[in-house]
Design a protein around this motif. Structure first.
Motif, PDB file in Angstrom:
ATOM      1  N   ARG A 141       0.827  -1.216   0.000  1.00 40.77           N
ATOM      2  CA  ARG A 141       0.000   0.000   0.000  1.00 40.77           C
ATOM      3  C   ARG A 141       0.861   1.265   0.000  1.00 40.77           C
ATOM      4  O   ARG A 141       0.504   2.272  -0.611  1.00 40.77           O
ATOM      5  CB  ARG A 141      -0.917   0.034   1.234  1.00 40.77           C
ATOM      6  N   CYS A 142       1.979   1.202   0.691  1.00 46.44           N
ATOM      7  CA  CYS A 142       2.845   2.371   0.817  1.00 46.44           C
ATOM      8  C   CYS A 142       3.689   2.624  -0.434  1.00 46.44           C
ATOM      9  O   CYS A 142       4.311   3.681  -0.540  1.00 46.44           O
ATOM     10  CB  CYS A 142       3.776   2.207   2.016  1.00 46.44           C
ATOM     11  N   GLY A 143       3.723   1.666  -1.351  1.00 44.17           N
ATOM     12  CA  GLY A 143       4.491   1.843  -2.574  1.00 44.17           C
ATOM     13  C   GLY A 143       5.942   1.415  -2.495  1.00 44.17           C
ATOM     14  O   GLY A 143       6.760   1.802  -3.339  1.00 44.17           O
ATOM     15  N   VAL A 144       6.290   0.608  -1.488  1.00 43.95           N
ATOM     16  CA  VAL A 144       7.655   0.093  -1.367  1.00 43.95           C
ATOM     17  C   VAL A 144       7.961  -0.815  -2.557  1.00 43.95           C
ATOM     18  O   VAL A 144       7.123  -1.619  -2.976  1.00 43.95           O
ATOM     19  CB  VAL A 144       7.822  -0.669  -0.037  1.00 43.95           C
ATOM     20  N   ASP A 145       9.167  -0.694  -3.105  1.00 44.48           N
ATOM     21  CA  ASP A 145       9.554  -1.483  -4.273  1.00 44.48           C
ATOM     22  C   ASP A 145      10.059  -2.877  -3.926  1.00 44.48           C
ATOM     23  O   ASP A 145       9.848  -3.831  -4.678  1.00 44.48           O
ATOM     24  CB  ASP A 145      10.669  -0.758  -5.053  1.00 44.48           C
ATOM     25  N   ARG A 146      10.741  -2.982  -2.772  1.00 49.30           N
ATOM     26  CA  ARG A 146      11.401  -4.246  -2.467  1.00 49.30           C
ATOM     27  C   ARG A 146      11.537  -4.381  -0.959  1.00 49.30           C
ATOM     28  O   ARG A 146      11.656  -3.389  -0.244  1.00 49.30           O
ATOM     29  CB  ARG A 146      12.789  -4.264  -3.131  1.00 49.30           C
ATOM     30  N   ILE A 147      11.522  -5.628  -0.475  1.00 46.83           N
ATOM     31  CA  ILE A 147      11.837  -5.887   0.928  1.00 46.83           C
ATOM     32  C   ILE A 147      13.037  -6.820   1.014  1.00 46.83           C
ATOM     33  O   ILE A 147      13.208  -7.735   0.192  1.00 46.83           O
ATOM     34  CB  ILE A 147      10.651  -6.509   1.700  1.00 46.83           C
ATOM     35  N   LEU A 148      13.887  -6.561   1.991  1.00 45.13           N
ATOM     36  CA  LEU A 148      14.985  -7.457   2.347  1.00 45.13           C
ATOM     37  C   LEU A 148      14.519  -8.271   3.539  1.00 45.13           C
ATOM     38  O   LEU A 148      14.087  -7.701   4.547  1.00 45.13           O
ATOM     39  CB  LEU A 148      16.228  -6.651   2.705  1.00 45.13           C
ATOM     40  N   THR A 149      14.594  -9.592   3.440  1.00 42.08           N
ATOM     41  CA  THR A 149      14.052 -10.430   4.509  1.00 42.08           C
ATOM     42  C   THR A 149      14.807 -11.742   4.648  1.00 42.08           C
ATOM     43  O   THR A 149      15.337 -12.282   3.674  1.00 42.08           O
ATOM     44  CB  THR A 149      12.559 -10.732   4.258  1.00 42.08           C
ATOM     45  N   SER A 150      14.827 -12.245   5.875  1.00 41.99           N
ATOM     46  CA  SER A 150      15.345 -13.584   6.148  1.00 41.99           C
ATOM     47  C   SER A 150      14.196 -14.533   6.457  1.00 41.99           C
ATOM     48  O   SER A 150      14.398 -15.599   7.042  1.00 41.99           O
ATOM     49  CB  SER A 150      16.325 -13.543   7.325  1.00 41.99           C
ATOM     50  N   GLY A 151      12.989 -14.140   6.081  1.00 47.95           N
ATOM     51  CA  GLY A 151      11.840 -14.993   6.338  1.00 47.95           C
ATOM     52  C   GLY A 151      11.509 -15.112   7.809  1.00 47.95           C
ATOM     53  O   GLY A 151      11.017 -16.140   8.277  1.00 47.95           O
ATOM     54  N   GLN A 152      11.803 -14.053   8.578  1.00 46.76           N
ATOM     55  CA  GLN A 152      11.518 -13.993  10.012  1.00 46.76           C
ATOM     56  C   GLN A 152      12.286 -15.037  10.824  1.00 46.76           C
ATOM     57  O   GLN A 152      11.856 -15.449  11.903  1.00 46.76           O
ATOM     58  CB  GLN A 152      10.013 -14.071  10.282  1.00 46.76           C
ATOM     59  N   ARG A 153      13.420 -15.446  10.307  1.00 43.75           N
ATOM     60  CA  ARG A 153      14.346 -16.319  11.032  1.00 43.75           C
ATOM     61  C   ARG A 153      15.723 -15.681  11.033  1.00 43.75           C
ATOM     62  O   ARG A 153      15.981 -14.732  10.305  1.00 43.75           O
ATOM     63  CB  ARG A 153      14.400 -17.712  10.386  1.00 43.75           C
ATOM     64  N   ALA A 154      16.639 -16.225  11.831  1.00 47.17           N
ATOM     65  CA  ALA A 154      17.983 -15.642  11.919  1.00 47.17           C
ATOM     66  C   ALA A 154      18.702 -15.699  10.576  1.00 47.17           C
ATOM     67  O   ALA A 154      19.417 -14.767  10.199  1.00 47.17           O
ATOM     68  CB  ALA A 154      18.800 -16.368  12.991  1.00 47.17           C
ATOM     69  N   LYS A 155      18.516 -16.796   9.863  1.00 47.10           N
ATOM     70  CA  LYS A 155      19.137 -16.975   8.556  1.00 47.10           C
ATOM     71  C   LYS A 155      18.065 -17.263   7.511  1.00 47.10           C
ATOM     72  O   LYS A 155      17.065 -17.927   7.793  1.00 47.10           O
ATOM     73  CB  LYS A 155      20.145 -18.131   8.582  1.00 47.10           C
ATOM     74  N   ALA A 156      18.302 -16.785   6.301  1.00 49.82           N
ATOM     75  CA  ALA A 156      17.284 -16.890   5.251  1.00 49.82           C
ATOM     76  C   ALA A 156      16.936 -18.335   4.910  1.00 49.82           C
ATOM     77  O   ALA A 156      15.771 -18.641   4.625  1.00 49.82           O
ATOM     78  CB  ALA A 156      17.754 -16.150   4.000  1.00 49.82           C
ATOM     79  N   MET A 157      17.913 -19.224   4.945  1.00 49.29           N
ATOM     80  CA  MET A 157      17.610 -20.617   4.619  1.00 49.29           C
ATOM     81  C   MET A 157      16.681 -21.235   5.664  1.00 49.29           C
ATOM     82  O   MET A 157      15.895 -22.124   5.345  1.00 49.29           O
ATOM     83  CB  MET A 157      18.901 -21.431   4.491  1.00 49.29           C
ATOM     84  N   GLU A 158      16.750 -20.754   6.899  1.00 53.05           N
ATOM     85  CA  GLU A 158      15.836 -21.227   7.936  1.00 53.05           C
ATOM     86  C   GLU A 158      14.423 -20.686   7.704  1.00 53.05           C
ATOM     87  O   GLU A 158      13.443 -21.303   8.131  1.00 53.05           O
ATOM     88  CB  GLU A 158      16.333 -20.788   9.321  1.00 53.05           C
ATOM     89  N   GLY A 159      14.345 -19.536   7.042  1.00 53.81           N
ATOM     90  CA  GLY A 159      13.045 -18.920   6.768  1.00 53.81           C
ATOM     91  C   GLY A 159      12.569 -19.127   5.348  1.00 53.81           C
ATOM     92  O   GLY A 159      11.692 -18.394   4.870  1.00 53.81           O
ATOM     93  N   ILE A 160      13.095 -20.138   4.666  1.00 51.83           N
ATOM     94  CA  ILE A 160      12.814 -20.312   3.235  1.00 51.83           C
ATOM     95  C   ILE A 160      11.328 -20.556   2.958  1.00 51.83           C
ATOM     96  O   ILE A 160      10.807 -20.094   1.932  1.00 51.83           O
ATOM     97  CB  ILE A 160      13.694 -21.436   2.639  1.00 51.83           C
ATOM     98  N   GLU A 161      10.622 -21.229   3.851  1.00 49.62           N
ATOM     99  CA  GLU A 161       9.194 -21.462   3.625  1.00 49.62           C
ATOM    100  C   GLU A 161       8.415 -20.152   3.671  1.00 49.62           C
ATOM    101  O   GLU A 161       7.504 -19.931   2.861  1.00 49.62           O
ATOM    102  CB  GLU A 161       8.653 -22.454   4.656  1.00 49.62           C
ATOM    103  N   CYS A 162       8.769 -19.275   4.607  1.00 53.02           N
ATOM    104  CA  CYS A 162       8.133 -17.962   4.689  1.00 53.02           C
ATOM    105  C   CYS A 162       8.446 -17.139   3.444  1.00 53.02           C
ATOM    106  O   CYS A 162       7.561 -16.484   2.880  1.00 53.02           O
ATOM    107  CB  CYS A 162       8.601 -17.240   5.945  1.00 53.02           C
ATOM    108  N   ILE A 163       9.705 -17.182   3.014  1.00 54.08           N
ATOM    109  CA  ILE A 163      10.104 -16.442   1.817  1.00 54.08           C
ATOM    110  C   ILE A 163       9.351 -16.947   0.595  1.00 54.08           C
ATOM    111  O   ILE A 163       8.871 -16.164  -0.232  1.00 54.08           O
ATOM    112  CB  ILE A 163      11.630 -16.530   1.621  1.00 54.08           C
ATOM    113  N   ALA A 164       9.228 -18.265   0.482  1.00 52.70           N
ATOM    114  CA  ALA A 164       8.471 -18.842  -0.633  1.00 52.70           C
ATOM    115  C   ALA A 164       7.011 -18.394  -0.596  1.00 52.70           C
ATOM    116  O   ALA A 164       6.407 -18.102  -1.635  1.00 52.70           O
ATOM    117  CB  ALA A 164       8.563 -20.362  -0.594  1.00 52.70           C
ATOM    118  N   HIS A 165       6.450 -18.330   0.617  1.00 51.76           N
ATOM    119  CA  HIS A 165       5.047 -17.909   0.775  1.00 51.76           C
ATOM    120  C   HIS A 165       4.844 -16.480   0.304  1.00 51.76           C
ATOM    121  O   HIS A 165       3.905 -16.193  -0.459  1.00 51.76           O
ATOM    122  CB  HIS A 165       4.624 -18.048   2.236  1.00 51.76           C
TER     123      HIS A 165
END
Length: 247
Positions: A141-165
């Motif tokens: 809604r705010c018009g942000v172009d991109r987000i940097l995220t680890s999928g709400q885990r310490a490391k992105a591979m641990e948050g891969i399911e969230c990232i996929a979602h």
């Protein structure tokens, strides 16, 4: 086309990322505390000496992302200054005390960035929000172009399911950039399983500064065996990652 973004803490890091074949960097200072607003001189020199696309962090202090009026005003001024000196985008994050997105401040920052026709990137502050879907919808809604995220885990591979979602659900409206612990060894798995198109990595190695520790005083910020070291971007590791992601 896939993209690699290298997290840089200095001018020297930016040059190493450039030599390794990266096309885009996130420029910071103080990576030891997660990254703060970078040096304008580093930005100006990198823009002059390379053709890198440079996203500049705007973050006034370590810790979380709930800022008072003074911090917010300073962040807006810093963003304006960096944009005027050639930054291709601003990386930022505003949260309320209840760990939801501060929509008003986010809109104000996006409006400023867009007035320069540059990119608005919301950083890993999203990883401490309570409801990832609510946060994503707010940022769209705010018009942000991109987000940097680890999928709400310490490391992105641990948050891969969230990232996929969030990629599957929102990827046609906002770019998803996985970061934290990403490297040439795991990038392919992230690209394939999460169906994302870009990777954020520090690609770091270590260099020694013998003045870091004395008999009674230490300025070390890393544990053994790196007490006398500082981290830096390694051009060889950048090249390895670029070769995997851009293949």
């Amino acid at each position: 086309m896939n993209q690699v973004e290298i997290c840089c803490g200095s001018y020297q890091d930016g040059i190493a990322a450039y030599k390794g074949g990266a096309k885009r960097i996130e420029l910071n200072s103080a990576l030891s505390v997660g990254g703060l607003t970078p040096s304008v001189v580093a930005l100006k020199r990198l823009k002059k000496e390379t053709d890198l696309k440079i996203m500049c962090m705007v973050r006034p202090r370590a810790g979380g992302f709930c800022y008072d009026k003074t911090d917010t005003a300073i962040m807006m001024e810093e963003a304006k200054m960096l944009l005027e000196q050639g930054a291709d985008g601003i990386v930022f994050g505003f949260l309320k005390e209840d760990k939801t997105i501060d929509e008003e401040k986010t809109r104000d920052m996006v409006k400023l960035i867009k007035s320069y026709q540059k990119e608005a990137v919301f950083h890993r502050a999203i990883d401490v929000t309570i409801d990832i879907d609510e946060a994503m919808q707010c940022l769209i809604r705010c018009g942000v172009d991109r987000i940097l995220t680890s999928g709400q885990r310490a490391k992105a591979m641990e948050g891969i399911e969230c990232i996929a979602h969030i990629q599957k659900t929102y990827g046609d409206k906002i770019q998803i950039l996985p970061g934290s612990g990403m490297n040439a060894q795991n990038a392919k798995e992230m690209l394939e399983k999460a169906q994302v198109h870009q990777i954020h990595s520090s690609c770091k190695s270590y260099a020694q500064d013998p003045t870091t520790v004395s008999q009674y005083v230490t300025y070390a910020y890393m544990d053994a065996p790196h007490e006398s070291d500082y981290d830096q971007v390694d051009a060889t590791l950048v090249k390895q990652l670029v070769d995997v992601v851009m293949r």
